[in-house]
Design an enzyme around this catalytic site. Sequence first.
Site, mmCIF file in Angstrom:
data_model
loop_
_atom_site.group_PDB
_atom_site.id
_atom_site.type_symbol
_atom_site.label_atom_id
_atom_site.label_comp_id
_atom_site.label_asym_id
_atom_site.label_seq_id
_atom_site.Cartn_x
_atom_site.Cartn_y
_atom_site.Cartn_z
ATOM 1 N N GLY A 168 -83.382 -15.150 -10.833
ATOM 2 C CA GLY A 168 -82.939 -15.069 -9.443
ATOM 3 C C GLY A 168 -84.094 -15.282 -8.477
ATOM 4 O O GLY A 168 -85.145 -15.830 -8.858
ATOM 5 N N ASP A 228 -74.673 -13.108 -9.676
ATOM 6 C CA ASP A 228 -74.362 -12.704 -8.299
ATOM 7 C C ASP A 228 -74.043 -13.871 -7.353
ATOM 8 O O ASP A 228 -73.460 -13.658 -6.294
ATOM 9 C CB ASP A 228 -75.529 -11.904 -7.702
ATOM 10 C CG ASP A 228 -75.822 -10.629 -8.480
ATOM 11 O OD1 ASP A 228 -74.931 -10.171 -9.210
ATOM 12 O OD2 ASP A 228 -76.943 -10.112 -8.363
ATOM 13 N N ARG A 279 -48.879 2.049 -8.729
ATOM 14 C CA ARG A 279 -50.100 2.721 -8.275
ATOM 15 C C ARG A 279 -50.968 1.845 -7.365
ATOM 16 O O ARG A 279 -50.739 0.640 -7.247
ATOM 17 C CB ARG A 279 -50.957 3.092 -9.496
ATOM 18 C CG ARG A 279 -50.512 4.366 -10.155
ATOM 19 C CD ARG A 279 -51.351 4.623 -11.399
ATOM 20 N NE ARG A 279 -51.000 5.888 -11.993
ATOM 21 C CZ ARG A 279 -51.276 6.237 -13.247
ATOM 22 N NH1 ARG A 279 -51.885 5.393 -14.047
ATOM 23 N NH2 ARG A 279 -50.928 7.420 -13.683
ATOM 24 N N HIS A 288 -71.288 -3.434 -16.081
ATOM 25 C CA HIS A 288 -71.944 -4.457 -16.907
ATOM 26 C C HIS A 288 -70.994 -5.272 -17.765
ATOM 27 O O HIS A 288 -71.414 -6.291 -18.332
ATOM 28 C CB HIS A 288 -73.029 -3.818 -17.767
ATOM 29 C CG HIS A 288 -74.221 -3.422 -16.964
ATOM 30 N ND1 HIS A 288 -74.270 -2.246 -16.251
ATOM 31 C CD2 HIS A 288 -75.380 -4.065 -16.706
ATOM 32 C CE1 HIS A 288 -75.426 -2.171 -15.607
ATOM 33 N NE2 HIS A 288 -76.114 -3.262 -15.869
HETATM 34 P P1 ADP Z 1 -84.141 -11.719 -9.964
HETATM 35 O O1 ADP Z 1 -85.088 -12.781 -10.385
HETATM 36 O O2 ADP Z 1 -82.877 -11.691 -10.759
HETATM 37 O O3 ADP Z 1 -83.933 -11.664 -8.467
HETATM 38 P P2 ADP Z 1 -85.924 -9.560 -9.759
HETATM 39 O O4 ADP Z 1 -85.937 -9.530 -8.276
HETATM 40 O O5 ADP Z 1 -85.934 -8.270 -10.514
HETATM 41 O O6 ADP Z 1 -84.727 -10.349 -10.375
HETATM 42 O O7 ADP Z 1 -87.178 -10.394 -10.192
HETATM 43 C C1 ADP Z 1 -87.430 -10.669 -11.553
HETATM 44 C C2 ADP Z 1 -88.908 -10.651 -11.794
HETATM 45 O O8 ADP Z 1 -89.550 -11.674 -11.027
HETATM 46 C C3 ADP Z 1 -89.586 -9.368 -11.365
HETATM 47 O O9 ADP Z 1 -89.448 -8.324 -12.304
HETATM 48 C C4 ADP Z 1 -91.013 -9.851 -11.270
HETATM 49 O O10 ADP Z 1 -91.568 -9.966 -12.564
HETATM 50 C C5 ADP Z 1 -90.859 -11.257 -10.689
HETATM 51 N N1 ADP Z 1 -91.023 -11.237 -9.227
HETATM 52 C C6 ADP Z 1 -90.204 -10.659 -8.316
HETATM 53 N N2 ADP Z 1 -90.687 -10.799 -7.060
HETATM 54 C C7 ADP Z 1 -91.853 -11.493 -7.188
HETATM 55 C C8 ADP Z 1 -92.852 -11.937 -6.259
HETATM 56 N N3 ADP Z 1 -92.748 -11.712 -4.942
HETATM 57 N N4 ADP Z 1 -93.918 -12.602 -6.754
HETATM 58 C C9 ADP Z 1 -94.035 -12.843 -8.080
HETATM 59 N N5 ADP Z 1 -93.150 -12.431 -9.005
HETATM 60 C C10 ADP Z 1 -92.069 -11.761 -8.579
HETATM 61 O O1 F6P Z 2 -78.383 -9.230 -10.511
HETATM 62 C C1 F6P Z 2 -77.408 -9.021 -11.474
HETATM 63 C C2 F6P Z 2 -76.923 -7.590 -11.467
HETATM 64 O O2 F6P Z 2 -75.957 -7.462 -12.509
HETATM 65 C C3 F6P Z 2 -76.348 -7.088 -10.151
HETATM 66 O O3 F6P Z 2 -75.048 -7.552 -9.923
HETATM 67 C C4 F6P Z 2 -76.449 -5.602 -10.342
HETATM 68 O O4 F6P Z 2 -76.532 -4.941 -9.083
HETATM 69 C C5 F6P Z 2 -77.723 -5.453 -11.130
HETATM 70 O O5 F6P Z 2 -77.983 -6.709 -11.750
HETATM 71 C C6 F6P Z 2 -77.668 -4.394 -12.193
HETATM 72 O O6 F6P Z 2 -78.921 -4.311 -12.790
HETATM 73 P P1 F6P Z 2 -79.193 -3.487 -14.135
HETATM 74 O O7 F6P Z 2 -78.698 -4.296 -15.283
HETATM 75 O O8 F6P Z 2 -80.678 -3.330 -14.146
HETATM 76 O O9 F6P Z 2 -78.450 -2.182 -14.019
#
Ligand code: ADP
Ligand code: F6P
Length: 319
Positions: free
Chosen positions: A103, A128, A163, A250
């Site tokens: 993401g 998402d 319901r 989940h």
């Molecule tokens: P997603 O990629 O699904 O949005 P996260 O926001 O948890 O999930 O980000 C996944 C991973 O990407 C984080 O655990 C971290 O390792 C890395 N990451 C998040 N933000 C940054 C950032 N600003 N700079 C570098 N790496 C990042």
């Molecule tokens: O980003 C995917 C997602 O499933 C969201 O919809 C939810 O809020 C979150 O991850 C849940 O994260 P975790 O698996 O860490 O509980």
Amino acid sequence: MVKKIGILTSGGDAPGMNDAIFGAIRTCYKLDKEIYAIYGGYKGLIDDNIVKLDKNFADTLINRGGTAIKTARLPEFKEDKVQYEAIETLKKHGIEALIVVGGDGSYMGAKKLTEKGINCIGLPGTIDNDISSTETTIGFDTALNTVVEAIDRIVDTSSSHNRCAVVEVMGNKCPDLTLFAGIATGANYILTADNNVNVDKMIEELKELKKTNPDHVLILVAEKLLDTAALAKRIMDETGFDTRETVLGHIQRGGTPTAMERVNSIRMGAYAVELLDKGIGGVCIGTKGYELIYTDIYDALNLERDKHEDFYYTHDLIK
Ligand code: ADP
Ligand code: F6P
């Protein structure tokens, strides 16, 4: 020309990730490149958890949800120091470019690595649908179908008892799963951060609806919007509807990727290798209809989210 490409999945897993891996592997072999799995997202770069992938690694994973090369969250990856450690690991293996399926947080990591000398391509991996540089993310279509199937089952039982069902739909801060599922299931109310439903008014309307003895009532609530259990109790106490609450959680994230999910994900995985082969990095891939497009990651992260206002309009018309 790059010879060795790495691939990792990061953040929440999503159905279709294995298909993206399949597409990347097949394209690497076709273009005479080696491909390496970084197990456990960015954490695998720090732990040096890297394995060369065989041409057939993903053949039997095409119909499997989750991610076979594991995923993780590593908050420390925001730090320059940790990113340089990751670069060192990649250099040690001779890996010159990286595909990151994840993401927006994962995209940021991919951009930072690109700026530090390793070309990265981001693929939108999240149920998402909260990435604006693509019409659909890897996992969204499958999760949507899972949500709809689960709600259909809830409605079977709910309607047998006349319901009211209050169903909480996962999706972090993005209402798309809730909104699309609400239309697909004929929900009476769709509550998201975008449409700001007045709950007091909804309660009054439900009192009126009760007088007509409807077959069932269905209310969808986006995750993190409000206390779903408290809402169900309030409906039960104030409207007279026998009400049950379900949090899908989940269950939404697992399961067999849909056919369209597979097609999109395999194509995106293949396209990522093609772009890296041309020396392109720091961009993320998206879909626009059937077309694949790519956008600079910073531009992608600055795009405004499509709130799908026309979908809410349709819902108002049909409810
Ligand atoms: P997603 O990629 O699904 O949005 P996260 O926001 O948890 O999930 O980000 C996944 C991973 O990407 C984080 O655990 C971290 O390792 C890395 N990451 C998040 N933000 C940054 C950032 N600003 N700079 C570098 N790496 C990042
Ligand atoms: O980003 C995917 C997602 O499933 C969201 O919809 C939810 O809020 C979150 O991850 C849940 O994260 P975790 O698996 O860490 O509980």
